[in-house]
Structures are given as C-alpha cells and as structure tokens.
Design a protein around this motif. Structure first.
Motif, PDB file in Angstrom:
ATOM      1  N   ALA A   1     155.532 -29.532 -26.263  1.00  0.00           N
ATOM      2  CA  ALA A   1     156.201 -30.406 -25.303  1.00  0.00           C
ATOM      3  C   ALA A   1     155.879 -30.003 -23.868  1.00  0.00           C
ATOM      4  CB  ALA A   1     157.715 -30.379 -25.543  1.00  0.00           C
ATOM      5  N   TRP A   2     155.802 -28.689 -23.592  1.00  0.00           N
ATOM      6  CA  TRP A   2     155.494 -28.224 -22.238  1.00  0.00           C
ATOM      7  C   TRP A   2     154.099 -28.663 -21.822  1.00  0.00           C
ATOM      8  CZ3 TRP A   2     152.096 -25.599 -19.259  1.00  0.00           C
ATOM      9  CH2 TRP A   2     152.543 -25.126 -18.027  1.00  0.00           C
ATOM     10  N   TYR A   3     153.125 -28.443 -22.706  1.00  0.00           N
ATOM     11  CA  TYR A   3     151.743 -28.817 -22.381  1.00  0.00           C
ATOM     12  C   TYR A   3     151.600 -30.331 -22.243  1.00  0.00           C
ATOM     13  CZ  TYR A   3     150.228 -24.033 -23.497  1.00  0.00           C
ATOM     14  OH  TYR A   3     150.038 -22.681 -23.499  1.00  0.00           O
ATOM     15  N   ALA A   4     152.270 -31.094 -23.104  1.00  0.00           N
ATOM     16  CA  ALA A   4     152.195 -32.553 -23.028  1.00  0.00           C
ATOM     17  C   ALA A   4     152.807 -33.067 -21.723  1.00  0.00           C
ATOM     18  CB  ALA A   4     152.891 -33.174 -24.233  1.00  0.00           C
ATOM     19  N   ALA A   5     153.917 -32.447 -21.295  1.00  0.00           N
ATOM     20  CA  ALA A   5     154.538 -32.855 -20.038  1.00  0.00           C
ATOM     21  C   ALA A   5     153.623 -32.569 -18.853  1.00  0.00           C
ATOM     22  CB  ALA A   5     155.876 -32.130 -19.866  1.00  0.00           C
ATOM     23  N   GLU A   6     152.952 -31.411 -18.874  1.00  0.00           N
ATOM     24  CA  GLU A   6     151.996 -31.090 -17.807  1.00  0.00           C
ATOM     25  C   GLU A   6     150.855 -32.103 -17.791  1.00  0.00           C
ATOM     26  OE1 GLU A   6     149.162 -27.338 -16.398  1.00  0.00           O
ATOM     27  OE2 GLU A   6     149.262 -27.957 -18.502  1.00  0.00           O
ATOM     28  N   PHE A   7     150.379 -32.451 -18.966  1.00  0.00           N
ATOM     29  CA  PHE A   7     149.296 -33.433 -19.092  1.00  0.00           C
ATOM     30  C   PHE A   7     149.729 -34.783 -18.512  1.00  0.00           C
ATOM     31  CE2 PHE A   7     146.844 -36.122 -22.433  1.00  0.00           C
ATOM     32  CZ  PHE A   7     145.807 -36.355 -21.545  1.00  0.00           C
TER      33      PHE A   7
ATOM     34  N   VAL B   1     158.260 -19.924 -21.656  1.00  0.00           N
ATOM     35  CA  VAL B   1     158.217 -21.025 -22.620  1.00  0.00           C
ATOM     36  C   VAL B   1     158.181 -20.457 -24.034  1.00  0.00           C
ATOM     37  CG1 VAL B   1     156.996 -23.101 -23.371  1.00  0.00           C
ATOM     38  CG2 VAL B   1     157.003 -22.466 -20.948  1.00  0.00           C
ATOM     39  N   ALA B   2     159.149 -20.832 -24.853  1.00  0.00           N
ATOM     40  CA  ALA B   2     159.233 -20.351 -26.229  1.00  0.00           C
ATOM     41  C   ALA B   2     158.137 -20.990 -27.074  1.00  0.00           C
ATOM     42  CB  ALA B   2     160.603 -20.678 -26.816  1.00  0.00           C
ATOM     43  N   PRO B   3     157.695 -20.316 -28.143  1.00  0.00           N
ATOM     44  CA  PRO B   3     156.613 -20.858 -28.979  1.00  0.00           C
ATOM     45  C   PRO B   3     156.864 -22.281 -29.465  1.00  0.00           C
ATOM     46  CG  PRO B   3     157.043 -18.577 -29.576  1.00  0.00           C
ATOM     47  CD  PRO B   3     158.115 -18.961 -28.589  1.00  0.00           C
TER      48      PRO B   3
END
Length: 448
Positions: free
Chosen positions: A185-191, A178-180
């Motif tokens: 967006a990655w963390y929000a999608a996991e949430f 996962v790029a900086p």
C-alpha cells in the motif's frame, strides 16, 4: 582541471584468462584451469555450455540460411519460437518482436508503449515511471529509466528527461517506519502520487523488474506489491512493463517471473535465458490489447532493426526452449531452488557480514553489511564485492558481484544464478566455494 578516476580493485582486461571451451557448468581457460559457472555468466547460460543439441540446431539452420530479413520473409524458427514463447507466457501475451538482447528488448518495449498511446490519440503520454536501484540496459533509452548511478554517470546530460524514479521495493531495506504488511500500500500510494504530480495524461508506462538483478542483488518484490502497482496502472491508463531480461525465462522457477505474483503485464521483456547465450537473442512480448490499436492505425509495431527476428538466433531459441520444456527444467529450478538456498545457508552460517540471503529458484542474492543489526554497508572504498569476485575466481568459481545497491555508492552484493541443469552436487560445490571465497575476502579487510 582534469579529475583522475579513483583507483579500483579489479582485474584488468589484459590480465583476464583466455577462455578455451566449456561443457555443462564447467568452463576451461587456455591454461587448462576449470571454473564452475555459479552465475551462468550474467545469469544467461540456462543450459550451461556446449549443449550439442542446440549447437546442431544452429548448424543445421546455417546450412539452410543464416538470416531471412524480416521485411522479406518469415521463417519456421521465427514462427516456432513465437508459439513456444506465447505458450510459456500464457494469457494475452501473444505478440512479440525478437531482438538481439535485453537492452534492445527494453528499448522496443518503450517504443511499443509510446506507439500504443499514439495509436489511441494520447500523444501527451510520453513519460515513464521506473524505480531507483533498477537496471534496464545500456541503450540511452534504457539508461534513462535505470536507477543505477554508477552505470548512468558517464552519460548524464544526454539521457532522456521527463520521467521519474520512485522507491525501490525492498523488504530488507523498507521505508522507515513502514511495517512489512503495509509495504504494498505504501509503494502504491507513492506511485499514485507520482502519477498525479507528473500528470495522469503524461505517463505512458511503469517499468520494473519483478526481481531486481544487477542493481539490487536479487531483490524480489514484497508479496502483494505487483498487484497493488497493477491496480494503480489500470486506474490511470498506464501500461505495465515487466523487465524480465534477467529474472525471467524460468530463472525464478516460473517461466514468467511475474507469474509468481499472479500478475500479467501489458508488455514483457525477456532475453538471457530465452536463447541461453548460444546466439544473441531477446524478445519484447506484448499483450493482444496493446497490439489492437497499433495494428489498426499503423499495421504493426514500428520498432525493429536489421537483425530483428534473426533466423539462426531464433533457431537457437527454439532448441533451448524445446529442451527446457521437454526436460521440465523450469519445474526443476522451482523444486531445487530451496535446496540451493539451504546449501548456501549452511556454508554461510556464522558469517556476521551476511545481512540478507534472498531470491527465488536459481536466482539468489547475498547482501553484505558491516553491521548486521543496523544494516550498515561496508565502506565503498573497500570494494568488497570485487574482492569477493576475485577470491572466488581464484578458487575456480564464477559469480556476479555488484556494488552501490544501498544508495548508488555504498553496498555490496553477489548474485549466484547457476544453469538450470545444475546437479545437487554442483550446487553444493558452488555453495562451498562461495563460502570459502567470502570468508577470504572479508579477512582481507579485517571483517568476518
């Protein structure tokens, strides 16, 4: 079969020096040895030690009355501190319960979130989502939402179940591939996926530290993270609880740590720098929109204990916050934070084991690695973080070490969180002593 705990490198309680007195950043033991408080104890002593103005305010209150029980009386200190904290928070964070410390503040935050949903008729919203590598306190409720394996371990089986731990938000150790710029967006999608898995009507609140303290070694959330998580909370009616017990009350250069991210939580916990350690004090601050249904149905929040709103403790808080505002200490921390960071960079230059140097304001974390390129942690059996603590203490520097930040077992970090009153000369002394101590500890295990 009885399993014996592994031997650890530490200082036994019986071997600890006995404290005698302190003034400013200096603490003295009964043998006359001076220590410079490079971590404000556990990031609590924002005004240092022995502040005469705060001591006088406490004494004056004790001469009048120590404690007016909250169900019998209000008081000037309680009302004055409420106004000071509401002014410092800004926005709709105007309601609060004063407690005796950070763990109690988090416990009250969880209860207020549950009471809010109950007042709205949402009795299915009983679960909390928090993060791995987080630390929210020592009560069973706070432990249940903490992702700190070492501190949870003795209580497993008795902790409250039903919530979920999602990934820590750590730009230094991001999810693989996962790029900086893609992290929020990655963390929000996991949430969001976690909410959907548990059930949107089951989640009461998301609890997180805007800058992780003990469990991670000062880990600021990546830019854009808090706003992305706030959007998910709003989409599903989940409250946002910002645990700022360690990182708040000015420690990061803004009174609310989350103000740096431009986000307002529904509930905020604060302690440590609120009362500066002069008396036990914390607070759970909640938004007016959270208060409205609770007031309408219950007449007020139901959380609280005998010493909630303790009069003398509130008087100490008033004195501390008055000094902070008058002396513009939060602004001072903001301005001198980069100076402190540059001093540390200078003193740690050339030490290959320094993997990451991070933080905000007077809240700095140093993460040590055996291989800088691979970010490989040291063997946990070496207890490097304890060796650093011991080497620093021998040299007269108080710092805050912590282990297990990588996977709950491996990982060595040290927190430096000096009082807000630290001079540039004192910041330099801390940096120099820390550099010497780190080199000494690394030499013990044949690293550099």
């Amino acid at each position: 079969m009885t399993v014996q705990p592994k031997a650890t490198i530490s200082i036994a309680a019986s071997a600890l020096p006995k404290v005698a007195w302190g003034e400013g950043l200096s603490v003295y033991d009964t043998n006359g040895k001076r220590y410079i408080d490079g971590s404000g104890g556990p990031a609590v002593y924002c005004l240092g030690h022995g502040n005469r103005e705060v001591n006088a305010a406490i004494a004056a209150q004790l001469d009048r009355i120590a404690h007016g029980y909250r169900y019998t009386f209000t008081s000037d200190p309680l009302e004055e501190l409420t106004a000071l904290v509401a002014g410092a928070c800004g926005g709709g964070l105007t309601r609060m319960v004063f407690v005796s410390g950070g763990s109690e503040a988090v416990e009250s935050a969880l209860k207020i979130a549950l009471q809010y949903h109950a007042a709205r008729g949402d009795m299915t919203r009983r679960r909390f989502i928090s993060r791995e590598r987080s630390w929210h306190g020592n009560t069973l409720g706070a432990l249940s939402i903490s992702g700190f394996r070492e501190r949870r371990a003795p209580y497993e089986g008795a902790l409250i179940e039903g919530g979920a731990l999602i990934s820590p938000a750590n730009a230094y150790r991001p999810p693989e591939g996962v790029a900086p710029e893609a992290l929020p967006a990655w963390y929000a999608a996991e949430f969001e996926e976690t909410i959907l898995r548990i059930g949107p009507d089951s989640v009461a609140a998301f609890v997180f530290e805007p800058v992780v303290g003990a469990a991670g070694g000062v880990v600021p959330a990546p830019p854009g993270y808090a706003a992305a998580m706030r959007a998910v909370c709003d989409r599903y009616g989940v409250l946002m609880i910002a645990d700022e017990v360690m990182c708040g009350a000015g420690r990061c250069g803004t009174w609310r740590a989350l103000a740096h991210d431009g986000v307002e939580p529904d509930i905020l916990t604060v302690a440590k720098g609120l009362g500066g350690g002069f008396l036990p004090l914390g607070a759970t601050v909640y938004h007016q929109r959270v208060a409205e249904p609770i007031d309408r149905v219950y007449g007020g929040v139901l959380t609280g204990h005998t010493f909630t709103g303790h009069t003398a403790a509130c008087a100490a808080g008033v004195a501390v916050q008055t000094i902070m505002r008058r002396e513009r200490l939060v602004e001072r921390v903001h301005d001198l934070g980069p100076v402190f960071m540059n001093l540390l960079r200078r003193e740690l230059d050339g030490i290959e084991a320094v993997g990451d140097l991070r933080g905000r304001g007077f809240f700095v974390g140093v993460e040590l690695v055996a291989d800088r390129a691979l970010k490989t942690p040291f063997d946990p059996a070496e207890k490097l973080y304890i060796r650093i603590r011991n080497a620093a203490f021998e040299r007269g520097l108080i710092c805050y070490p912590s282990g297990g930040n990588v996977d709950g077992t491996a990982g060595d970090t040290v927190i430096l969180a000096p009082p807000y009153i630290a001079t540039e000369a004192e910041l330099e002394e801390i940096a120099v002593l820390f550099g010497l101590s780190l080199r000494s500890a690394l030499a013990e295990i044949g690293a550099g």
